[in-house]
Design an enzyme around this catalytic site. Structure first.
Site, PDB file in Angstrom:
ATOM      1  N   ASP A 286       0.828  -1.213   0.000  1.00  0.00           N
ATOM      2  CA  ASP A 286       0.000   0.000   0.000  1.00  0.00           C
ATOM      3  C   ASP A 286       0.861   1.260   0.000  1.00  0.00           C
ATOM      4  OD1 ASP A 286      -2.061  -1.911   0.463  1.00  0.00           O
ATOM      5  OD2 ASP A 286      -1.784  -1.690   2.623  1.00  0.00           O
TER       6      ASP A 286
ATOM      7  N   GLU B 110     -11.313  -0.851  -4.030  1.00  0.00           N
ATOM      8  CA  GLU B 110     -10.607  -0.212  -2.919  1.00  0.00           C
ATOM      9  C   GLU B 110      -9.384   0.529  -3.469  1.00  0.00           C
ATOM     10  OE1 GLU B 110      -9.524  -3.468  -0.333  1.00  0.00           O
ATOM     11  OE2 GLU B 110      -7.763  -3.990  -1.529  1.00  0.00           O
TER      12      GLU B 110
END
Length: 327
Positions: A23, A205
């Site tokens: 991420d 997402e």
């Protein structure tokens, strides 16, 4: 053997920018300084790196700026931090669960008034606050918040699972009143419509934004976190109403997916930055091997990668492993 397992089979394309950092998020400040943060494998803290150059982040010293609580809120699954400078202060937006309820994932905010975010101190501002007329946001599994600045306004964009049925993860947008509170109720941007967004679990997402020639593009991630994880794309004109979902165009097919020949597995959860020469760069994570032992979520070898974004004649971004930044 351990080193091979850690890195997978490396090709000329998939040498990691920063190992074991999922991420990834790179922020370039107004003075040109680059900052890097990401999820760490233990999901127990937030780290920052700082460099005068983008590639300098690779070897930059890493500083722990915040550590999880032992219990209660923000005590488990510290995920996907992002560093932003808004309203004259530094903020870190991240998601976290609870030690006794580890899937109670909610969005939280840290604030720093120092000139240098590496030195802090960082103050906990609690859970992100929804607008006064919103009764839905942050009631269920919520994560991957990012900030879009446009025409002097800030927009908060995040993933949240619906609280009924099969727990689909959608992407929502709202205008911000302050760094810690929304001004408008949530608007649904996208739900997993296509087959490639529904592999193993139904997921949209990891939103990330890049602007080019009058259009705003939002890359996002879809499906489960193994080989099927991939990136989709939506866009809207810069003069259109960002809070009108009918005006957003969603591409039918993913723009980046696994490539066994070049050694990329599960590419996604990206951000965008510019290098010192003004080139658009996509920062994303991927694994360099296919076989995962146990739950993919707890496999530590999602590495941060760098890809130059090219633009086609229609003005759309092109994501191609041939344009990986080499080390």
């Amino acid at each position: 053997m351990n080193e091979l397992r850690r890195n997978g089979v490396l090709t000329e394309y998939n040498v990691p920018f920063i190992e074991q950092r999922a991420d990834p998020y790179v922020y370039r400040h107004t003075d040109g300084t680059y900052y890097f943060t990401a999820s760490v494998p233990a999901y127990d803290k937030i780290v920052l790196r700082k460099s005068e150059t983008l590639l300098g982040l690779r070897e930059a010293e890493e500083t722990v700026v915040w550590t999880k609580h032992e219990s209660g809120e923000m005590s488990r699954h510290i995920w996907a931090p992002e560093l932003h400078f808004l309203f004259g202060k530094w903020y870190i937006y991240f998601a976290a669960g609870e030690q006794d309820d580890m899937w109670k994932i909610r969005p939280f905010v840290l604030e720093c008034q120092s000139e240098d975010p590496m030195k802090g101190p960082w103050v906990e501002k609690g859970k992100m606050k929804r607008s006064n007329d919103d009764i839905y946001s942050f009631e269920a599994f919520s994560l991957d918040a990012t900030i879009l600045e446009h025409k002097g306004e800030y927009y908060y964009v995040w993933a949240e699972k619906v609280s009924v049925g099969i727990q689909i993860s959608n992407l929502y947008i709202a205008r911000m009143e302050s760094a810690t509170k929304l001004a408008t109720a949530q608007v649904l941007l996208t739900t997993p419509d296509y087959d490639w967004e529904r592999v193993d679990i139904w997921v949209n997402e990891g939103p990330a934004f890049v602007k080019k020639d009058g259009r705003i593009f939002m890359a996002y991630s879809a499906s489960a976190t193994g080989e099927c994880y991939c990136m989709g794309l939506m866009s809207i004109g810069e003069d259109e109403d960002l809070l009108d979902p009918k005006l957003w165009k969603k591409e039918r097919y993913p723009v980046l997916r696994s490539d066994r020949r070049k050694g990329f597995y599960g590419p996604g959860h990206n951000c965008f930055t510019k290098d010192e020469n003004g080139r658009d760069i996509c920062v994303f994570h991927a694994r360099t091997y296919l076989e995962i032992e146990g739950d993919p979520l707890y496999d530590p070898n999602r590495h941060a990668m760098l890809m130059e974004v090219k633009w086609n004649e229609q003005g759309y971004p092109v994501f191609d492993y041939e344009n990986m930044v080499k080390f």
